[in-house]
Design a protein around this motif. Sequence first.
Motif, PDB file in Angstrom:
ATOM      1  N   ASP A  18     -11.063  32.470  34.137  1.00  0.00           N
ATOM      2  CA  ASP A  18     -11.432  33.583  33.256  1.00  0.00           C
ATOM      3  C   ASP A  18     -10.807  33.369  31.879  1.00  0.00           C
ATOM      4  OD1 ASP A  18     -12.903  35.137  35.124  1.00  0.00           O
ATOM      5  OD2 ASP A  18     -11.017  35.809  36.007  1.00  0.00           O
ATOM      6  N   ILE A  19     -11.635  33.507  30.850  1.00  0.00           N
ATOM      7  CA  ILE A  19     -11.156  33.433  29.466  1.00  0.00           C
ATOM      8  C   ILE A  19     -11.543  34.746  28.799  1.00  0.00           C
ATOM      9  CG2 ILE A  19     -11.268  32.201  27.279  1.00  0.00           C
ATOM     10  CD1 ILE A  19     -12.265  29.749  28.863  1.00  0.00           C
ATOM     11  N   THR A  20     -10.551  35.460  28.279  1.00  0.00           N
ATOM     12  CA  THR A  20     -10.818  36.742  27.617  1.00  0.00           C
ATOM     13  C   THR A  20     -10.098  36.796  26.271  1.00  0.00           C
ATOM     14  OG1 THR A  20      -8.970  37.796  28.763  1.00  0.00           O
ATOM     15  CG2 THR A  20     -11.132  38.024  29.779  1.00  0.00           C
ATOM     16  N   ILE A  21     -10.645  37.620  25.391  1.00  0.00           N
ATOM     17  CA  ILE A  21     -10.021  37.883  24.094  1.00  0.00           C
ATOM     18  C   ILE A  21      -9.666  39.361  24.078  1.00  0.00           C
ATOM     19  CG2 ILE A  21     -10.362  37.927  21.604  1.00  0.00           C
ATOM     20  CD1 ILE A  21     -12.418  35.632  22.041  1.00  0.00           C
ATOM     21  N   GLU A  22      -8.389  39.666  23.864  1.00  0.00           N
ATOM     22  CA  GLU A  22      -7.912  41.047  23.859  1.00  0.00           C
ATOM     23  C   GLU A  22      -7.385  41.413  22.482  1.00  0.00           C
ATOM     24  OE1 GLU A  22      -5.073  41.586  26.981  1.00  0.00           O
ATOM     25  OE2 GLU A  22      -6.517  41.069  28.554  1.00  0.00           O
ATOM     26  N   LEU A  27      -5.710  35.415  23.127  1.00  0.00           N
ATOM     27  CA  LEU A  27      -6.577  34.616  23.997  1.00  0.00           C
ATOM     28  C   LEU A  27      -5.886  34.498  25.345  1.00  0.00           C
ATOM     29  CD1 LEU A  27      -9.058  32.674  24.279  1.00  0.00           C
ATOM     30  CD2 LEU A  27      -7.493  30.846  23.660  1.00  0.00           C
ATOM     31  N   LYS A  28      -6.566  34.916  26.414  1.00  0.00           N
ATOM     32  CA  LYS A  28      -5.993  34.846  27.757  1.00  0.00           C
ATOM     33  C   LYS A  28      -6.844  33.928  28.634  1.00  0.00           C
ATOM     34  CE  LYS A  28      -3.197  38.865  28.078  1.00  0.00           C
ATOM     35  NZ  LYS A  28      -2.653  39.831  28.981  1.00  0.00           N
ATOM     36  N   ILE A  29      -6.164  33.041  29.346  1.00  0.00           N
ATOM     37  CA  ILE A  29      -6.807  32.112  30.271  1.00  0.00           C
ATOM     38  C   ILE A  29      -6.137  32.318  31.619  1.00  0.00           C
ATOM     39  CG2 ILE A  29      -7.356  29.689  30.737  1.00  0.00           C
ATOM     40  CD1 ILE A  29      -6.589  29.209  27.708  1.00  0.00           C
ATOM     41  N   SER A  30      -6.933  32.599  32.657  1.00  0.00           N
ATOM     42  CA  SER A  30      -6.315  32.873  33.950  1.00  0.00           C
ATOM     43  C   SER A  30      -7.151  32.327  35.103  1.00  0.00           C
ATOM     44  CB  SER A  30      -6.092  34.378  34.133  1.00  0.00           C
ATOM     45  OG  SER A  30      -7.318  35.062  34.094  1.00  0.00           O
ATOM     46  N   ASN A  54      -1.680  32.449  34.551  1.00  0.00           N
ATOM     47  CA  ASN A  54      -2.099  33.449  33.573  1.00  0.00           C
ATOM     48  C   ASN A  54      -1.441  33.079  32.249  1.00  0.00           C
ATOM     49  OD1 ASN A  54      -3.080  35.675  32.297  1.00  0.00           O
ATOM     50  ND2 ASN A  54      -1.845  37.156  33.425  1.00  0.00           N
ATOM     51  N   SER A  66     -13.972  35.051  17.350  1.00  0.00           N
ATOM     52  CA  SER A  66     -15.340  35.424  17.715  1.00  0.00           C
ATOM     53  C   SER A  66     -16.254  34.204  17.789  1.00  0.00           C
ATOM     54  CB  SER A  66     -15.900  36.443  16.720  1.00  0.00           C
ATOM     55  OG  SER A  66     -16.062  35.851  15.442  1.00  0.00           O
TER      56      SER A  66
END
Length: 100
Positions: A18-22, A27-30, A54, A66
């Motif tokens: 999972d890659i998310t931008i908060e 940038l989070k990679i888990s 994480n 973006s």
Amino acid sequence: KGLHIEVACTGIAKDEIDITIENGSVLKISYKKPEDSDPEKAYIHKSISRRSFNLGYRISSKFDLSKAEADYEHGLLYIDIPFTKSAKPKTLKINERAPF
């Protein structure tokens, strides 16, 4: 060209990551390791140890999250984040100075 991040994910399928931008700047990679379906299974040897992870990175505003892109090849996750237009490095031309 921007920021380049590489994460070793050997033995992990790309759809398990999972890659998310908060908050527009983190940038989070888990990856969450699935539970073993057979808890009585005993291994003699495991050469690849799959562990949950994480990772979190605070990315500077000079990079455009973006427009970030991720690729996955041979167990390596590649993430490229370009500079914002205003933060791209500029090259100055050196002019000849007229003699006094």
